[in-house]
Write an enzyme that holds these catalytic residues in place. Structure first.
Site, PDB file in Angstrom:
ATOM      1  N   ARG A   1       0.843  -1.202   0.000  1.00 38.64           N
ATOM      2  CA  ARG A   1       0.000   0.000   0.000  1.00 38.64           C
ATOM      3  C   ARG A   1       0.877   1.251   0.000  1.00 38.64           C
ATOM      4  O   ARG A   1       0.583   2.231  -0.687  1.00 38.64           O
ATOM      5  CB  ARG A   1      -0.941  -0.013   1.214  1.00 38.64           C
TER       6      ARG A   1
ATOM      7  N   THR B   1      -7.069  -3.640   1.048  1.00 37.70           N
ATOM      8  CA  THR B   1      -7.213  -2.407   1.809  1.00 37.70           C
ATOM      9  C   THR B   1      -6.975  -2.726   3.280  1.00 37.70           C
ATOM     10  O   THR B   1      -7.065  -3.892   3.697  1.00 37.70           O
ATOM     11  CB  THR B   1      -8.622  -1.811   1.641  1.00 37.70           C
TER      12      THR B   1
ATOM     13  N   GLU C   1     -10.066  -4.355   4.733  1.00 37.76           N
ATOM     14  CA  GLU C   1     -10.193  -5.771   4.358  1.00 37.76           C
ATOM     15  C   GLU C   1      -9.286  -6.630   5.230  1.00 37.76           C
ATOM     16  O   GLU C   1      -9.690  -7.702   5.710  1.00 37.76           O
ATOM     17  CB  GLU C   1      -9.825  -5.956   2.888  1.00 37.76           C
ATOM     18  N   GLU C   2      -8.074  -6.174   5.421  1.00 37.83           N
ATOM     19  CA  GLU C   2      -7.123  -6.919   6.253  1.00 37.83           C
ATOM     20  C   GLU C   2      -7.679  -7.105   7.659  1.00 37.83           C
ATOM     21  O   GLU C   2      -7.605  -8.196   8.229  1.00 37.83           O
ATOM     22  CB  GLU C   2      -5.790  -6.169   6.290  1.00 37.83           C
ATOM     23  N   GLY C   3      -8.267  -6.058   8.221  1.00 41.69           N
ATOM     24  CA  GLY C   3      -8.838  -6.155   9.557  1.00 41.69           C
ATOM     25  C   GLY C   3     -10.041  -7.074   9.607  1.00 41.69           C
ATOM     26  O   GLY C   3     -10.169  -7.911  10.509  1.00 41.69           O
TER      27      GLY C   3
END
Length: 497
Positions: free
Chosen positions: A129, A164, A167-169
């Site tokens: 990112r 994003t 999304e990761e979280g």
């Protein structure tokens, strides 16, 4: 005497009754599962391309139970040698080549007949990112090279992309609650799937090299629209709060901390570092601050050249905490209670949390993952920070000498992040569980990512379990007994006559 025709008729009745008894008995004993084909095992793999390193996880599951919970197990965990794929921005082909060793390991554990059907994904996180912000074309080239490498292997490549932060979280939150059976459970007593209490849903705390994520279900329904992620899993709706903080991972934090310390002593080539051990020195080039968007901002206090500065450790726990707090803009929240720092909205934390990745590894090194009180944790960290570099080096000869001097900063950063930013307190601290595995699988976003993309967590509730319904089972037994009794009575009557 009974006529021959009557005898034949009676014999026929007895034969029919006995035949029905045998058929009913056989049918009652044979379950649906007994006549199905052997289960088919499926495989899938996900690369976690983080900012500091890449790991490959291979999963397997029984296809007959594909939409049940807790059926996926981790078959392989392989760490890719070298730095994260974002470090190959100037030589993208090497990013693809770096994956080959782990791909070869994966093919050793996945049977040849299953490889072509094994979905394979690569998800890149905060390191990529940041690279995309700094040089989007370089980021695209790196992704193209890793995709090219994975497409050359006999697996069902499904794509390489940058996740994003949200999304990761969210995928980390899904992984944890899937592995801990928090979404739905089968009740043998009720013969149905049941929805566990909301209180049994865990929150997720993830700390990586370049970012950190927090995801949880707040009490009540009070999540502002800009902070809510809505999910439908196993027939139930979930509204979770999730937020990712780019540049607040521990590696970027250390760079930002070093820069702030240098800024405060602009004319000195030797700068005191309160978080490093006494007698430990580290020389860094000022040009290194150009390599990350987290430190490469316009700062009139410091002109970044190519000079070098030596950071001298002071082992000062309180000074370390004070320096770390300066990295957060707490004043931006004003008097708001639903705010962390930098003006970011967050509802009050509630429920239990699993803290994994760097949260776990740092506290594991300090032996602080056994549910110790906050007071004990503070005391342990403070004592560790006062130890000299000579003491630490001799006490931990097996530890990586590049990581060892940073545990004081990392541990104090974790306390600052959890207590001052996320607003855990003396009471809610006890709801944080520092854990890296649940069952046989690593906790992280990769399993949740694969479960989502393969549709293995359906929006609908799971189908009912196969098996005998108690009332039907009782009726079948009653029929068998009556049939046998009637058959026996008819046989005795025939013999008596």
């Amino acid at each position: 005497m009974m006529s021959a025709n009557k005898k034949h008729f009676t014999t026929a009745i007895v034969g029919v009754l006995v035949a029905l008894s045998v058929i009913a008995l056989v049918l009652s004993l044979v379950k649906t599962e007994d006549v199905t084909l052997p289960p088919t095992v499926k495989y899938g793999m996900v690369f976690d391309a983080g900012s500091s390193h890449t790991s490959l996880f291979v999963y397997e599951w029984d296809s007959d139970k594909e939409n049940d919970t807790g059926v996926v197990s981790q078959t392989l965990s392989c760490d890719v040698h070298g730095q994260g794929i974002s470090s190959y921005a100037n030589d993208p082909p090497k990013a693809g080549d770096s994956l080959r060793e782990c791909l070869d390991e994966a093919l050793k554990v996945i049977p040849a007949a299953k490889q072509r059907d094994a979905p394979a994904y690569l998800g890149a996180t905060a390191g990529m990112r940041l690279l995309r912000e700094q040089n989007s074309s370089a980021a695209d080239q790196v992704l193209a090279e890793v995709a090219k490498t994975m497409q050359g292997y006999p697996v069902a490549f499904k794509g390489a992309r940058i996740l994003t932060g949200e999304e990761e979280g969210a995928y980390g939150w899904i992984t944890i609650n899937y592995l801990l059976d928090s979404f739905t459970k089968y009740s043998p007593k009720a013969h149905m799937w049941v929805h566990p209490e909301v209180a049994n849903i865990f929150g997720a705390l993830d700390l990586g090299g370049a970012s950190t994520q927090i995801s949880f279900m707040p009490e009540g329904s009070g999540i502002k629209q800009n902070g809510a992620s809505k999910l439908t899993l196993y027939g139930y709706n979930y509204s979770i709060y999730t937020h990712s903080y780019l540049c607040y991972g521990q590696n970027e934090m250390l760079k930002r901390l070093a820069k702030e310390l240098i800024v405060e002593s602009p004319s000195s080539t030797r700068v005191h570092h309160p978080c490093y051990p006494k007698d430990y020195n580290e020389t860094i080039s000022l040009s290194s601050f150009h390599t990350s968007p987290c430190t490469n901002w316009t700062d009139t206090r410091l002109t970044l050249g190519d000079g070098k500065v030596t950071l001298e450790g002071r082992g000062n726990a309180s000074g370390c905490q004070a320096a770390l707090k300066k990295l957060f803009n707490f004043s931006a929240c004003g008097q708001r209670q639903d705010c962390t720092f930098d003006g970011v909205y967050q509802p009050p934390v509630s429920g239990q949390f699993i803290a994994f990745s760097a949260f776990y590894y740092n506290f594991k090194f300090l032996n602080l993952t056994e549910g110790q009180s906050l007071a004990t944790i503070r005391e342990t960290i403070q004592h560790f920070c006062t130890r000299s570099w000579e003491d630490l080096s001799s006490s931990y000869p097996e530890e990586n000498p590049e990581r060892l001097p940073k545990y004081c900063a990392n541990a104090n950063y974790i306390l600052t992040l959890l207590l001052d930013a996320y607003k855990f307190n003396e009471t809610s601290w006890n709801n944080i569980i520092f854990q890296m595995k649940a069952g046989s699988a690593n906790v992280g976003w990769t399993l949740g990512y694969m479960l989502n993309l393969t549709n293995m967590i359906p929006a609908e509730a799971p189908a009912q379990m196969k098996g005998h319904v108690p009332s039907l089972w009782a009726a079948a037994i009653t029929f068998i007994i009556l049939t046998l009794v009637l058959g026996l009575a008819a046989l005795l009557l025939l013999l008596w006559v």
